[in-house]
Design an enzyme around this catalytic site. Structure first.
Site, PDB file in Angstrom:
ATOM      1  N   CYS A 156      -4.453   4.082   7.726  1.00  0.00           N
ATOM      2  CA  CYS A 156      -3.664   5.031   6.937  1.00  0.00           C
ATOM      3  C   CYS A 156      -3.206   6.199   7.785  1.00  0.00           C
ATOM      4  O   CYS A 156      -4.015   6.866   8.417  1.00  0.00           O
ATOM      5  CB  CYS A 156      -4.505   5.651   5.829  1.00  0.00           C
ATOM      6  SG  CYS A 156      -5.315   4.486   4.802  1.00  0.00           S
ATOM      7  N   CYS A 170     -11.424  13.831   4.765  1.00  0.00           N
ATOM      8  CA  CYS A 170     -12.470  12.866   5.133  1.00  0.00           C
ATOM      9  C   CYS A 170     -12.555  12.782   6.662  1.00  0.00           C
ATOM     10  O   CYS A 170     -11.532  12.719   7.345  1.00  0.00           O
ATOM     11  CB  CYS A 170     -12.192  11.499   4.524  1.00  0.00           C
ATOM     12  SG  CYS A 170     -12.197  11.541   2.721  1.00  0.00           S
ATOM     13  N   SER A 198     -13.804   5.319  -3.186  1.00  0.00           N
ATOM     14  CA  SER A 198     -14.237   5.356  -1.785  1.00  0.00           C
ATOM     15  C   SER A 198     -15.603   6.013  -1.735  1.00  0.00           C
ATOM     16  O   SER A 198     -15.723   7.206  -2.009  1.00  0.00           O
ATOM     17  CB  SER A 198     -13.239   6.166  -0.954  1.00  0.00           C
ATOM     18  OG  SER A 198     -11.984   5.542  -1.018  1.00  0.00           O
ATOM     19  N   CYS A 212       0.864  -1.177   0.000  1.00  0.00           N
ATOM     20  CA  CYS A 212       0.000   0.000   0.000  1.00  0.00           C
ATOM     21  C   CYS A 212       0.904   1.232   0.000  1.00  0.00           C
ATOM     22  O   CYS A 212       1.666   1.450   0.937  1.00  0.00           O
ATOM     23  CB  CYS A 212      -0.879  -0.047   1.248  1.00  0.00           C
ATOM     24  SG  CYS A 212      -1.958   1.375   1.411  1.00  0.00           S
ATOM     25  N   HIS A 251     -18.525   5.132   0.872  1.00  0.00           N
ATOM     26  CA  HIS A 251     -18.775   5.309   2.313  1.00  0.00           C
ATOM     27  C   HIS A 251     -20.138   5.856   2.694  1.00  0.00           C
ATOM     28  O   HIS A 251     -20.424   6.034   3.880  1.00  0.00           O
ATOM     29  CB  HIS A 251     -17.685   6.174   2.970  1.00  0.00           C
ATOM     30  CG  HIS A 251     -16.281   5.718   2.691  1.00  0.00           C
ATOM     31  ND1 HIS A 251     -15.939   4.404   2.509  1.00  0.00           N
ATOM     32  CD2 HIS A 251     -15.121   6.410   2.546  1.00  0.00           C
ATOM     33  CE1 HIS A 251     -14.637   4.306   2.281  1.00  0.00           C
ATOM     34  NE2 HIS A 251     -14.123   5.507   2.282  1.00  0.00           N
ATOM     35  N   SER A 274      -6.974   3.894  -5.755  1.00  0.00           N
ATOM     36  CA  SER A 274      -8.191   4.236  -5.024  1.00  0.00           C
ATOM     37  C   SER A 274      -8.366   5.753  -4.973  1.00  0.00           C
ATOM     38  O   SER A 274      -7.446   6.478  -4.621  1.00  0.00           O
ATOM     39  CB  SER A 274      -8.080   3.668  -3.605  1.00  0.00           C
ATOM     40  OG  SER A 274      -9.201   4.039  -2.841  1.00  0.00           O
ATOM     41  N   ASN A 325     -10.794   1.203  11.127  1.00  0.00           N
ATOM     42  CA  ASN A 325      -9.639   1.211  12.002  1.00  0.00           C
ATOM     43  C   ASN A 325      -9.731   2.480  12.835  1.00  0.00           C
ATOM     44  O   ASN A 325      -9.558   3.574  12.311  1.00  0.00           O
ATOM     45  CB  ASN A 325      -8.401   1.312  11.103  1.00  0.00           C
ATOM     46  CG  ASN A 325      -7.454   0.172  11.333  1.00  0.00           C
ATOM     47  OD1 ASN A 325      -7.086  -0.135  12.459  1.00  0.00           O
ATOM     48  ND2 ASN A 325      -7.046  -0.435  10.237  1.00  0.00           N
TER      49      ASN A 325
HETATM   50  N1  SAH Z   1      -7.514   9.104  -1.149  1.00  0.00           N
HETATM   51  C1  SAH Z   1      -7.793   7.796  -1.669  1.00  0.00           C
HETATM   52  C2  SAH Z   1      -6.786   6.734  -1.273  1.00  0.00           C
HETATM   53  C3  SAH Z   1      -6.297   6.713   0.142  1.00  0.00           C
HETATM   54  S1  SAH Z   1      -7.425   6.146   1.407  1.00  0.00           S
HETATM   55  C4  SAH Z   1      -9.200   7.383  -1.311  1.00  0.00           C
HETATM   56  O1  SAH Z   1      -9.872   8.112  -0.593  1.00  0.00           O
HETATM   57  O2  SAH Z   1      -9.651   6.359  -1.794  1.00  0.00           O
HETATM   58  C5  SAH Z   1      -7.676   4.446   1.070  1.00  0.00           C
HETATM   59  C6  SAH Z   1      -8.950   3.893   1.675  1.00  0.00           C
HETATM   60  O3  SAH Z   1      -8.863   3.777   3.097  1.00  0.00           O
HETATM   61  C7  SAH Z   1     -10.147   4.770   1.396  1.00  0.00           C
HETATM   62  O4  SAH Z   1     -11.262   3.985   1.068  1.00  0.00           O
HETATM   63  C8  SAH Z   1     -10.338   5.443   2.744  1.00  0.00           C
HETATM   64  O5  SAH Z   1     -11.619   5.956   2.862  1.00  0.00           O
HETATM   65  C9  SAH Z   1     -10.020   4.315   3.693  1.00  0.00           C
HETATM   66  N2  SAH Z   1      -9.729   4.719   5.071  1.00  0.00           N
HETATM   67  C10 SAH Z   1      -9.295   5.901   5.523  1.00  0.00           C
HETATM   68  N3  SAH Z   1      -9.195   5.899   6.860  1.00  0.00           N
HETATM   69  C11 SAH Z   1      -9.581   4.680   7.278  1.00  0.00           C
HETATM   70  C12 SAH Z   1      -9.703   4.054   8.558  1.00  0.00           C
HETATM   71  N4  SAH Z   1      -9.380   4.701   9.666  1.00  0.00           N
HETATM   72  N5  SAH Z   1     -10.130   2.768   8.600  1.00  0.00           N
HETATM   73  C13 SAH Z   1     -10.443   2.111   7.469  1.00  0.00           C
HETATM   74  N6  SAH Z   1     -10.335   2.635   6.237  1.00  0.00           N
HETATM   75  C14 SAH Z   1      -9.925   3.906   6.133  1.00  0.00           C
END
Ligand code: SAH
Length: 364
Positions: free
Chosen positions: A351, A131, A232, A120, A234, A209, A308
């Site tokens: 992340c 977000c 993403s 990753c 959500h 992603s 997470n």
């Molecule tokens: N900016 C891109 C890629 C990075 S985040 C995106 O938004 O897709 C990658 C994935 O991890 C995204 O689906 C994001 O929403 C998710 N993510 C972010 N924080 C998280 C967390 N605390 N627990 C689980 N997934 C998370």
């Protein structure tokens, strides 16, 4: 947990103005060779040294003439990353914290699956997407990562795996940052790791992603890449998505879904929607039904993601039973759905968490 600071800086004293050799795609290297009056095939040799033998210096490229090595080292340097820390979880997940030449911290994760080892990769230093649930957005984007800094994340991890004769087989651009907010560098990075003479990681083993940067989804669709696209989502409606993901205010669901429709038709490909289950926020049976209605027309999968927890945000994950309830509704509605397995939950795997801890320690 293993603490293992290893310096990857080849020549720390070297000028910062030199370009990293990992910034150069194969085609760019060929153009450079031609500009030097060289034969293109030399780039095959150089790429072999870089990505098959995985040497750490131009001096080790022993089948090149002294002049060639000199010309290379006059213009290029090696990796721009220093490995600060590595953590290994019980399930084999490894988390890497790197420092860039200008002192920024970034992290990468390697996850072990039965089908291979997936890395990753982070695409930016911090993130501007904001977000509500994500650790990455706790620090604003300070800059885009260069292609070389993404290649170097994978190379550093590949070199670790070389010790046990294993390889990085998959890449997901799902670390800190929004890849479609750093489009050109991300695409150049992928070109290099995907190239037969680079790390030769197959297109179908690479996933990008995005949180939904609509104009770039069109650009990506028009590129007809074979990489996988994940979006993403959500939330099943604008009201909820607006409250979780500020990008939705710029590109609401109607526009996002139009772009996705274009992508799937133009490329004849399925895409994946990621959906984090946040307890009491987006996980009701009604939410699942609304999601099914939204997605039914599209050629897609839904990947339900266990949350997470991030201390600062106050969202709570769902338990297995609640996740299954949501899953069952989607299944019943004939939506292709999977629940993502959790990886490395004992090592701050969300992340941006490791990076944030290090920054808070004031060691930046
Ligand atoms: N900016 C891109 C890629 C990075 S985040 C995106 O938004 O897709 C990658 C994935 O991890 C995204 O689906 C994001 O929403 C998710 N993510 C972010 N924080 C998280 C967390 N605390 N627990 C689980 N997934 C998370």
């Amino acid at each position: 947990m293993e603490k293992n600071p290893v310096s990857l800086l080849e020549h720390p004293e070297q000028s910062l103005r030199k370009k990293s050799i990992y910034d150069m795609t194969y085609e760019q290297m060929e153009d450079w060779a031609v500009s030097k009056g060289w034969k293109k095939f030399r780039i095959q040799q150089i790429y072999n040294w870089l990505y098959k033998s995985r040497v750490d210096s131009f001096e080790e490229m022993t089948n090149l003439s002294k002049e060639t090595r000199k010309a290379l080292s006059e213009e290029f340097e090696f990796t721009p990353l220093e490995l600060v820390r590595q953590q290994i979880a019980k399930d084999g997940t490894r988390k890497f914290l790197f420092r860039t030449e200008d002192g920024a911290l970034l992290e990468s994760v390697m996850m072990v699956f039965d089908y291979g080892n997936s890395v990753c990769v982070s695409s930016q230093v911090g993130c501007n997407m904001g977000c509500a649930f994500c650790a990455s957005g706790l620090t604003k984007k300070s800059r885009n990562l260069k292609a070389s800094e993404m290649v170097a994340q994978v190379m550093a991890i590949q070199k670790e795996l070389d010790r046990s004769n294993e390889r990085v087989s998959h890449i997901v651009v799902m670390g800190t940052g929004e890849p479609f907010d750093n489009y050109e560098n991300v695409m150049n990075f992928l070109k290099t790791v995907n190239h037969d003479r680079g790390l030769a990681i197959g297109s179908r083993h690479i996933t990008i992603s995005t949180c939904g940067v609509v104009p770039k989804i069109y650009e990506f669709a028009d590129g007809h890449y074979q990489y996988n696209l994940a979006v993403s989502l959500h939330a099943p409606n604008n009201r909820l998505r607006d409250s979780l993901m500020p990008i939705n205010k710029a590109y609401p669901l109607e526009e996002l879904m139009k772009a996705i429709d274009y992508y799937t038709k133009e490329n004849n490909r399925r895409l994946t929607f990621e959906y984090i289950l946040l307890n009491g926020v987006n996980n009701s049976v009604e939410d699942a039904k609304e999601l099914a209605r939204l997605l039914r027309p599209y050629n897609c999968y839904v990947n339900l993601i266990p949350y997470n927890s991030v201390d600062e945000h106050g969202f709570r994950p769902v338990n297995r039973e609640e996740a299954m309830k949501f899953y069952d509704v989607l299944k019943k509605e004939k939506i292709a759905v999977t629940i993502r397995k959790e990886h490395g939950s004992d090592i701050d795997a969300a992340c941006g968490q490791l990076r944030i801890k290090e920054i808070r320690k004031g060691r930046k």
